[in-house]
Structures are given as structure tokens and as C-alpha cells.
Design an enzyme around this catalytic site. Structure first.
Site, PDB file in Angstrom:
ATOM      1  N   HIS A  87       5.962  -0.740  -8.688  1.00  0.00           N
ATOM      2  CA  HIS A  87       6.924  -0.091  -7.799  1.00  0.00           C
ATOM      3  C   HIS A  87       6.494   1.352  -7.519  1.00  0.00           C
ATOM      4  CE1 HIS A  87      10.085  -3.052  -7.375  1.00  0.00           C
ATOM      5  NE2 HIS A  87      10.098  -3.274  -8.680  1.00  0.00           N
ATOM      6  N   CYS A 126       4.090   0.150  -2.716  1.00  0.00           N
ATOM      7  CA  CYS A 126       4.729   0.218  -1.398  1.00  0.00           C
ATOM      8  C   CYS A 126       4.423   1.524  -0.677  1.00  0.00           C
ATOM      9  CB  CYS A 126       6.240   0.066  -1.534  1.00  0.00           C
ATOM     10  SG  CYS A 126       6.769  -1.558  -2.078  1.00  0.00           S
ATOM     11  N   ARG A 152       1.430  -1.096   2.531  1.00  0.00           N
ATOM     12  CA  ARG A 152       1.010  -1.013   1.141  1.00  0.00           C
ATOM     13  C   ARG A 152      -0.060   0.070   0.996  1.00  0.00           C
ATOM     14  NH1 ARG A 152       4.871  -3.515   0.715  1.00  0.00           N
ATOM     15  NH2 ARG A 152       5.250  -5.537  -0.283  1.00  0.00           N
TER      16      ARG A 152
END
Length: 241
Positions: free
Chosen positions: A140, A209, A218
Site C-alpha cells: 500500500h 499505487c 502504479r
């Protein structure tokens, strides 16, 4: 219905909506981080316990009585192949010195939503740690501890160090982060597309991300295996500098 009642009702609805938004933002920005830290610490402890258990010497064979034929093989058997990674289970611990001395995260098998709430995720089907091919890892950017929040700060030559309890693996970043779309799966190929690598090797890919609070793209970072070191020889220089 009077105008005053309408205004009061709308005001109450706005206050309620505002409170819910504040609570949601607090959950995303704070509480998911608390949950991730507890889960991460638990996964690292599980890995360390497994490594300690693995280091225990095997039980000694019973003493052979005089005149009793030997049941031991004449040659030492070859080591069995390593077991396959298990979905959702810990593989290694990752350290990135660029992110600070306190940055260490467990790497688990798979990239399911639940797995990424507890640590970083190894893309199933990509190479094993330290092996020929591409050991690809997702994390993340924001929420659940923000593990890859500082990926844009990585530069050529930065170290990414991992250990599986027996060996230290030091990878070196080969360039600045690369921006692409989520459907571009070629970036985790054995020889990653657009990485600049021109043949088989021992590679590492980090994905997260982009933008920081979105997921339309990405960010990709590639590295190559630079050095290995037995855990018994101490921490690698990259973690001691």
C-alpha cells in the site's frame, strides 16, 4: 412544513454527514495504521519463531550397539527442495534503509486484500527470494501503515534488503520509479518489461499505487541482486551504514 423545520432538518443532516466523513477519514488515516502495525508485528514474530525453531539441532540418533549392523546411509542425502510458499503466510522481512532505520515489513505470499492489510505481498507465480527471475512485491502507498508511501524517494543504488532467516539478500535499485497503468502486468515478468534488464537475472520489483491517494496508475521500482550473506555472518553492510 414550515421553512424553519426544513432548514433545521437539512442542518441536522449536514452535521450528521460531516461527522460520518470525519470518522471515515480518521479510520482511513489513523485506525488502519494502528491495525496494520499490530498485524505486522504479529507476522514478524511468527516468522522469527519459525526461524528459531528451524535452527534447533535435530535429535541425536540412538547409539549403535557393538556388532549391530549400521542403519545409517553411507552418504549424506541431498537437501530437500524448499517447500512452496503458502498463501497468506510469511516469507521474509524487508528493510529499506532509505525509508529510515525503523522501517521493516513482513513479506507474505499473495496480494489479496486481507494479506496486504498485514504486510507486503509477494506476487504468486513470480520467482522465489534470491532465485533467478523476478521476486515481485506489492504494498500500500497509503492506509494500513503506508508501507510504500516514500517509494518516490528511491534512487539508483539504494539498497533493499530481505532475509528469510538463513540468508540476507541485498538488492540494488537500478533507476527512478516508473509510472504505468494497473493492467501492465509485464512489469513483473521474469525479465520485467521497460526495466532495462536485457536477459535473465535475479531481480526484485516493488509496486504501489499512484497517485498517493489514488489507484489509477502504479509506481514500479526495479532492483537486481547485489550480494548475499549468511545470517550467521551478521547483518549486511547496507543495514549498518
Amino acid at each position: 412544513m414550515s421553512v424553519r423545520l426544513v432548514v433545521r432538518t437539512l442542518s441536522e443532516l449536514c452535521i450528521t454527514a460531516g461527522a460520518l466523513i470525519v470518522l471515515f477519514v480518521g479510520y482511513v488515516m489513523f485506525w488502519t495504521g494502528v491495525q496494520a502495525e499490530a498485524a505486522m508485528d504479529g507476522e514478524i514474530r511468527l516468522l522469527q519463531d519459525e526461524w528459531v525453531a528451524r535452527e534447533q539441532p535435530p535429535a541425536e540418533a540412538p547409539a549403535q550397539q557393538p556388532g549391530q549392523p549400521s542403519t545409517q546411509p553411507s552418504t549424506k542425502p541431498s537437501a530437500p527442495p524448499p517447500p512452496p510458499y503458502r498463501d497468506g503466510k510469511g516469507i521474509a522481512v524487508m528493510y529499506i534503509p532509505r525509508f529510515g532505520p525503523e522501517w521493516d515489513w513482513p513479506v507474505l505470499e499473495g496480494t489479496r486484500t486481507g494479506t496486504l492489510k498485514k504486510g507486503l505481498g509477494h506476487y504468486a507465480g513470480t520467482a522465489r527470494l534470491g532465485a533467478t527471475g523476478n521476486f515481485a512485491v506489492a504494498g500500500h502507498r497509503r492506509t494500513y501503515g503506508d508501507p510504500f508511501k516514500d517509494v518516490p524517494k528511491l534512487r539508483r543504488g539504494d539498497a533493499v534488503v530481505l532475509t528469510d532467516g538463513t540468508t540476507w539478500y541485498t538488492y540494488r535499485i537500478t533507476g527512478r520509479p516508473y509510472r504505468t497503468v494497473p493492467t501492465d502486468t509485464g512489469v513483473i515478468d521474469p525479465v520485467p518489461r521497460a526495466s532495462g534488464f536485457d536477459g535473465p537475472g535475479r531481480y526484485l520489483t516493488l509496486t504501489t499505487c499512484e497517485p498517493e491517494w489514488g489507484s489509477s496508475h502504479r509506481l514500479i521500482v526495479w532492483a537486481h541482486l547485489d550480494a548475499t550473506r549468511p545470517v550467521t555472518s551478521g547483518r549486511p553492510a547496507a543495514l549498518n551504514s
